[in-house]
Design a protein around this motif. Structure first.
Motif, PDB file in Angstrom:
ATOM      1  N   SER A  54      -0.160  -5.341 -11.141  1.00  0.00           N
ATOM      2  CA  SER A  54       0.324  -4.882  -9.970  1.00  0.00           C
ATOM      3  C   SER A  54       1.681  -5.358 -10.057  1.00  0.00           C
ATOM      4  O   SER A  54       2.106  -6.255 -10.842  1.00  0.00           O
ATOM      5  CB  SER A  54      -0.385  -5.495  -8.681  1.00  0.00           C
ATOM      6  OG  SER A  54      -1.622  -4.669  -8.423  1.00  0.00           O
ATOM      7  N   HIS A  88      -3.345  -2.852  -3.926  1.00  0.00           N
ATOM      8  CA  HIS A  88      -4.705  -2.315  -3.762  1.00  0.00           C
ATOM      9  C   HIS A  88      -5.466  -1.966  -5.383  1.00  0.00           C
ATOM     10  O   HIS A  88      -6.570  -2.062  -5.323  1.00  0.00           O
ATOM     11  CB  HIS A  88      -4.883  -1.135  -2.941  1.00  0.00           C
ATOM     12  CG  HIS A  88      -3.995   0.113  -3.268  1.00  0.00           C
ATOM     13  ND1 HIS A  88      -2.758  -0.074  -3.134  1.00  0.00           N
ATOM     14  CD2 HIS A  88      -4.299   0.857  -4.021  1.00  0.00           C
ATOM     15  CE1 HIS A  88      -2.243   1.191  -3.705  1.00  0.00           C
ATOM     16  NE2 HIS A  88      -3.241   1.738  -4.189  1.00  0.00           N
ATOM     17  N   THR A 133      -1.564  -5.532   2.317  1.00  0.00           N
ATOM     18  CA  THR A 133      -2.159  -4.477   2.197  1.00  0.00           C
ATOM     19  C   THR A 133      -2.477  -3.657   3.557  1.00  0.00           C
ATOM     20  O   THR A 133      -2.343  -2.444   3.717  1.00  0.00           O
ATOM     21  CB  THR A 133      -3.609  -4.341   1.490  1.00  0.00           C
ATOM     22  OG1 THR A 133      -4.530  -5.280   1.771  1.00  0.00           O
ATOM     23  CG2 THR A 133      -3.164  -4.773   0.145  1.00  0.00           C
ATOM     24  N   ASP A 136       0.520  -2.328   4.929  1.00  0.00           N
ATOM     25  CA  ASP A 136       0.987  -0.927   4.298  1.00  0.00           C
ATOM     26  C   ASP A 136       0.048   0.232   4.745  1.00  0.00           C
ATOM     27  O   ASP A 136       0.574   1.331   4.727  1.00  0.00           O
ATOM     28  CB  ASP A 136       0.430  -0.984   2.641  1.00  0.00           C
ATOM     29  CG  ASP A 136       1.264  -1.942   1.757  1.00  0.00           C
ATOM     30  OD1 ASP A 136       2.380  -2.214   2.408  1.00  0.00           O
ATOM     31  OD2 ASP A 136       1.373  -2.356   0.636  1.00  0.00           O
TER      32      ASP A 136
END
Length: 245
Positions: A54, A88, A133, A136
């Motif tokens: 990531s 993710h 996350t 987001d």
């Protein structure tokens, strides 16, 4: 070449949304990362890929994108310095969107196996990443509302307010003035508008005295007016300290 994450934008971003202890900071700073520079409009990771890393945005602007069957692009979110756009991907076997640089960008890639090992050992770090996350996802929900239920003028004002708040929290903006190297084509793809319509809306915002633009320089001349025009409420960004201008 791998580097050790030093005090940087990632720490500042996570401090904006979570209570970090000194132990948390030390662990995050110890995550190895590999740096990469990207040109504007370069795919970073593509839909369908099975990533092993990531990345955190160190500088620049990144977008998550989807393409329709006939090749039309929808930008589903902007990512600014400090964000981890594909966090993710650490738990999904295949990516369901593409991440592209919308301007020149500097990125830091972190191995999933190293991140998983840290999360397994340190519940607080796992919780911090989980919160990131979730935020987001909150931004995605707001973007769906923006594109689906607001008119073009309000959409544009809203997305500009969001960028200002997010960049301000990272220390990139001072006195409502920022360098926003985002093209009208990218704004069109983010807002579901044509580039011609984007140009008209920006002109209207200028005529109404809400913004001033010169090249990539952007100035929110009337912040309160821009917030009203954009039907903007920053609650969905879930920042620990309210932004005041």
């Amino acid at each position: 070449m791998a580097h050790v994450l030093s005090p940087n934008v990632l720490i500042r971003k996570l401090q904006n949304i979570s209570d970090l202890t000194q132990s948390d900071i030390a662990i995050l700073e110890g995550i190895p990362l590999s740096k990469r520079e990207c040109r504007a409009n370069e795919d970073i990771v593509r839909e369908g890929e099975r990533p092993t890393h990531s990345f955190v945005v160190l500088e620049g602007l990144v977008g998550s994108t989807k393409l329709t069957g006939d090749g039309k692009r929808q930008i589903t979110s902007f990512f600014v310095p400090g964000d981890i756009p594909d966090l993710h991907g650490m738990h999904l076997s295949v990516l369901d969107c593409t991440f592209s640089s919308l301007a020149r960008a500097s990125l830091g890639f972190m191995r999933h196996d190293a991140m998983r090992a840290i999360c397994d050992r340190h519940a607080s770090i796992a919780a911090i990443f989980w919160r990131s996350t979730l935020i987001d996802a909150a931004i995605y929900r707001e973007w769906v509302t923006n594109v689906g239920r607001r008119d073009a003028y309000t959409r544009m004002a809203h997305i500009l307010c969001e960028l200002i708040v997010r960049l301000h929290s990272m220390g990139v903006i001072k006195d409502h003035v920022a360098n926003l190297p985002v093209t009208q084509a990218a704004l069109a793809d983010a807002l579901g508008l044509s580039t011609v319509h984007v140009n008209r809306v920006l002109q209207e915002l200028r005529r109404n005295g809400l913004i001033f633009t010169e090249g990539t320089r952007f100035h929110a001349v009337d912040w309160a007016g821009l917030v009203r025009a954009g039907d903007f409420d920053a609650t969905y960004l879930h920042q620990r300290t309210a932004i005041t201008f």
